[in-house]
Write an enzyme that holds these catalytic residues in place. Structure first.
Site, PDB file in Angstrom:
ATOM      1  N   THR A 125     -38.272 -95.004 -80.956  1.00 35.01           N
ATOM      2  CA  THR A 125     -38.054 -94.299 -82.218  1.00 35.01           C
ATOM      3  C   THR A 125     -39.275 -93.506 -82.657  1.00 35.01           C
ATOM      4  OG1 THR A 125     -36.531 -96.036 -82.914  1.00 35.01           O
ATOM      5  CG2 THR A 125     -37.417 -94.613 -84.641  1.00 35.01           C
ATOM      6  N   CYS A 393     -31.172-103.176 -80.429  1.00 31.44           N
ATOM      7  CA  CYS A 393     -31.351-101.945 -79.649  1.00 31.44           C
ATOM      8  C   CYS A 393     -32.818-101.629 -79.417  1.00 31.44           C
ATOM      9  CB  CYS A 393     -30.662-100.761 -80.338  1.00 31.44           C
ATOM     10  SG  CYS A 393     -28.988-100.463 -79.744  1.00 31.44           S
ATOM     11  N   PHE A 394     -33.734-102.441 -79.937  1.00 29.58           N
ATOM     12  CA  PHE A 394     -35.163-102.383 -79.595  1.00 29.58           C
ATOM     13  C   PHE A 394     -35.802-101.047 -79.952  1.00 29.58           C
ATOM     14  CE2 PHE A 394     -32.468-104.411 -76.375  1.00 29.58           C
ATOM     15  CZ  PHE A 394     -32.641-105.724 -76.773  1.00 29.58           C
ATOM     16  N   CYS A 395     -35.342-100.447 -81.062  1.00 31.75           N
ATOM     17  CA  CYS A 395     -35.884 -99.160 -81.528  1.00 31.75           C
ATOM     18  C   CYS A 395     -35.777 -98.085 -80.454  1.00 31.75           C
ATOM     19  CB  CYS A 395     -37.333 -99.317 -81.976  1.00 31.75           C
ATOM     20  SG  CYS A 395     -37.558-100.444 -83.354  1.00 31.75           S
ATOM     21  N   ASN A 396     -34.723 -98.150 -79.664  1.00 34.50           N
ATOM     22  CA  ASN A 396     -34.506 -97.166 -78.597  1.00 34.50           C
ATOM     23  C   ASN A 396     -33.011 -96.866 -78.525  1.00 34.50           C
ATOM     24  OD1 ASN A 396     -34.362 -95.639 -76.228  1.00 34.50           O
ATOM     25  ND2 ASN A 396     -35.922 -96.841 -75.190  1.00 34.50           N
TER      26      ASN A 396
END
Length: 803
Positions: A125, A393-396
């Site tokens: 992100t 979503c792991f900032c992705n």
């Protein structure tokens, strides 16, 4: 439940110490991509450092501030060394983290109307968020899928227009799947041979997000010369958590431009007029305010611990990749009783090569009917078993969409349904909104993998006792798991004897001078006359003689007086070739540690050793040529002397322990790399051929005139009403190499050349006399009379009567 950062002892983190120690604390930690764990020795070393040193604000100019400045510079070199580069190629700009480093580039890049900000969709992100600043300045945001970079390279021709700057950003390793992107993409984009640089003319810069890669893999910036590299230290060491860095390629630095300037970045400015001149160095221009200097000190201890416990990033990469491969294979083979797979692994690789796959396994669990089990339920159940992993979503979002086959409209619909990043809504309309991620660090163990797999089998596999629990027809079957070849989990030895890395500046090694060589100077009953080249013919007739010769094998330690000595390429043979450094690799001088003057080094020609003597300790020795056994406890390759970078090698634990015992603080003895060439700064400033220096501050030799010291002696006795002040003791405080008799007081300030016997010495200028003349060289006591008296003298050219 105890948190992982409170685990005690290195045994909780290091495979070779105690594989079950983390489980003894009832924690299986599998979120190293979020942050790795720190070792107790790392924190202890940092604590001892803070207890033994005073670190002041580096913007001040007092001794504690100077110590901070030198330590910070040492850490910059350590960072560049870790990534196989040097200050000539890159500059370290400290930031509050990786995100701040990315934001700094976004704020300072010269976006233009026809320029592009291009980025892989598989980006964090913090990278994608840069497009807001870019598009606001008129640039075009251009997302690119990983397949397009090479797949569309043949579709376009790069128009020749080198005036427009563009920026392409991609992760060295995906934080979603652990996929490693080819390092040659950096050069390919810069050269306009890959998409998108081949489609739009201009100069393409590359920003490499290395935060995920650097935690478990080596990064060679000579091989991967990205223009900007963002890193985060807590992902590498676990502590400190508030510091990151932007590595700026020096050839690309000029493209960055700032509008804001904070404390420390201004060379000059006016408050009442729009006038501002930035500091000349790259780091000073971009580090607003006071940097987090204590966190930077902690970074040094992180590198020390990482090297000492692992032996290097290549070993860490093999170890963590082996664990990830084992986990991937087992999950891929795992079957329900009805033969249905238990896990769906999201990966672009088959975990066959650590150069293409990192230490991350991303997956969703499936029930016996093939339906995805929500990641929130998996995470909560794992917590009950004290297994700590990451879900979501792991900032992705880009990678999450790709692997979970979510369209843009589906993401928007999920938002309308109430799902936002970081919540527990893991299923919408029967489709997952995220996944489960496990990631490994250098302290992870094979038992960590087993705990995870046992948890999955016990909680999610239907009929786990069925022989079909593992699919024997799967190419990734159990036989592969039991023999994962070269990449099996490796043991990280805490006692690995890893040699220091030394950058060779010059391939020519200075030749040693034989002590029996006629090229030497001497004093005594048949002392050489000293001839000087000065302007006044009258002074040439003076009967000047060389009265004493001193050398200082260890910088800032006691003198060794001799009556004759060979001359070497760096000055007197073995003069100031060694120095003592503190725990951070910063040079220790008598200004901070006066007791250094009580350490008496002596060169022994017969044994080819340097012997060290100190009150209350048995002598210790090191070889004159080369060094003793090097220790992995501290890896030194660069330090600073008088503002100059010097290449150094460590002299081993024996000397280090001896010095640490005497000075009562951790320190080490280092030696200048014999293949390193350091030029004299004054000659460089005048663009003249520079003589090679040892670890001396300014020149190869320091000459002092006895008559000048006698004037100072009279001033001290007059000013402080003392009947006597020993002249020889006063001479020793100036730490000269050559002492001259028979000259007028202060006439040496006008000398141009000095000839002693057949040796001619060029005078380069007056010595900047330092605070060490306030230290009694016999006792180590601080006595300020010489220092205060000298400061009252205008360039040393006033008589005692005028004083």
């Amino acid at each position: 439940m105890q948190t992982p950062h409170r685990l005690s002892g290195d045994q909780t983190h290091i495979l070779s110490y105690n594989p079950g120690a983390v489980r003894q604390q009832r924690i299986t930690y599998l979120d190293h991509a979020g942050t790795t764990l720190f070792a107790e020795s790392q924190i202890n070393g940092f604590f001892q450092d803070l207890c033994g040193n005073v670190y002041g604000n580096p913007h001040s100019h007092n001794p504690s501030s100077r110590l901070t400045h030198d330590t910070v510079e040492r850490v910059r070199y350590r960072i560049l060394q870790h990534f196989n580069t040097n200050p000539d190629s890159y500059t370290v700009v400290f930031t509050s983290g990786c995100t701040a480093a990315l934001k700094l580039v976004a704020e300072c890049f010269p976006w233009q109307h026809r320029g592009h900000f291009s980025y892989l969709t598989d980006n964090h992100t913090s990278v994608v968020g840069m497009r807001g600043l870019a598009t606001r300045m008129g640039a075009t945001a251009l997302p690119v899928t990983p397949e397009e970079v090479e797949g569309r390279a043949g579709e376009c021709v790069n128009p020749k227009n080198h005036e427009i700057p563009h920026l392409f950003c991609f992760p060295a390793q995906s934080n979603f799947s652990g996929r490693k992107y080819p390092v040659w993409h950096v050069r390919g984009v810069q050269a306009g041979k890959l998409y998108p640089s081949c489609a739009w003319g201009g100069r393409w810069f590359v920003l490499l997000d290395a935060a995920g890669l650097a935690s478990c893999s080596p990064l060679d910036l000579q091989e991967t010369p990205a223009d900007f590299v963002s890193i985060s230290f807590y992902k590498m060491f676990g502590f400190p958590t508030g510091i990151g860095a932007l590595l700026v390629r020096n050839t690309a630095a000029a493209v960055l431009s700032k509008s804001y300037f904070g404390g420390g970045t201004a060379a000059a400015y006016l408050a009442g007029e729009d006038f501002f001149i930035p500091k000349p160095t790259i780091a000073d221009r971009f580090e607003d305010g006071t940097i987090s200097f204590l966190d930077i000190v902690a970074v040094h201890h992180g590198f020390d611990t990482l090297q000492r416990l692992t032996g290097g990033m290549e070993r860490v990469q093999l170890h963590t990749f082996g664990l990830a491969r084992h986990t991937f294979v087992m999950l891929s083979c795992l079957r329900h009783g009805n033969g249905q797979p238990v896990a769906q692994v999201y990966s672009h690789t088959e975990y066959e090569d650590p150069s293409t796959q990192g230490a991350i396994v991303n997956f969703n669990l499936l029930d016996a009917q093939g339906t995805v089990v929500g990641y929130s339920w998996v995470g909560k159940l794992a917590s009950l078993f004290n297994i700590q992993l990451r879900t979501g979503c792991f900032c992705n979002t880009g990678a999450c969409q790709q692997h979970l086959s979510m369209s843009n409209q589906q993401v928007k619909s999920n938002l309308q349904a109430g799902h936002v990043c970081g919540d527990d809504i893991d299923m919408i309309d029967g489709q997952p909104t995220g996944s489960v991620r496990v990631s490994f660090g250098y302290m992870s163990t094979f038992q960590d993998c087993q705990m995870l797999l046992r948890f999955v089998v016990n909680c999610f596999v239907h009929n786990p006792q069925n022989p079909s629990t593992f699919d024997s027809t799967n190419p990734q079957n159990l036989s592969t798991v039991n023999c994962i070849g070269h990449y099996r989990p490796s043991t990280l030895s805490p006692s690995l004897q890893s040699p220091c890395t030394v950058d060779y500046i010059s391939p020519q090694k200075p030749s040693a001078v034989d002590p029996k060589s006629p090229q030497r100077i001497q004093e005594g009953p048949h002392s050489f006359p000293v001839a000087v080249n000065v302007d006044s013919p009258l002074w040439r007739t003076k009967n000047r003689t060389l009265s004493r010769i001193f050398l200082y094998p260890i910088k800032s330690c006691a003198a060794m007086e001799v009556d004759h000595w060979p001359l070497g390429p760096l000055g007197l043979q073995y003069d100031r070739l060694w120095m003592v450094v503190n725990i951070n690799g910063v040079c220790m001088s008598q200004k901070q540690e006066p007791r250094l003057c009580l350490i008496k080094p002596t060169v022994h020609w017969a044994s080819r050793e340097l012997h060290l003597y100190a009150p209350g300790l048995k002598p210790v020795s090191v070889p004159l040529e080369g060094c003793g056994q090097q220790s992995p406890a501290i890896q030194l390759c660069q330090s600073k002397v008088c503002g100059d970078r010097v290449q150094i090698v460590d002299c081993g634990d024996s000397a280090a322990n001896w010095l640490s015992e005497f000075l009562e603080k951790p320190c080490r003895l280092i030696r200048q790399n014999p293949c390193f060439t350091r030029g004299m700064r004054r000659a460089q400033e005048k663009e003249e051929p520079a003589a090679a220096l040892s670890l001396a501050n300014e020149a190869q030799y320091l000459i002092i005139n006895t008559a000048s010291v006698e004037v100072l002696q009279k001033r001290i006795m007059s000013r402080y009403h003392r009947k006597t002040f020993d002249i020889q003791q006063l001479i020793s405080r100036f730490r000269a190499n050559l002492v001259i008799n028979g000259a007028e007081a202060f006439e040496e300030d006008d000398w141009g050349q000095v000839q002693i016997g057949n040796s001619v010495f060029q005078v380069v200028g007056q010595c900047e006399r330092c605070h060490m003349i306030g230290i009694d060289q016999d006792t180590g006591a601080r006595t300020l009379e010489p220092l205060l008296s000298l400061s009252a003298c205008h360039k040393g050219k006033v008589s005692a009567e005028e004083w």
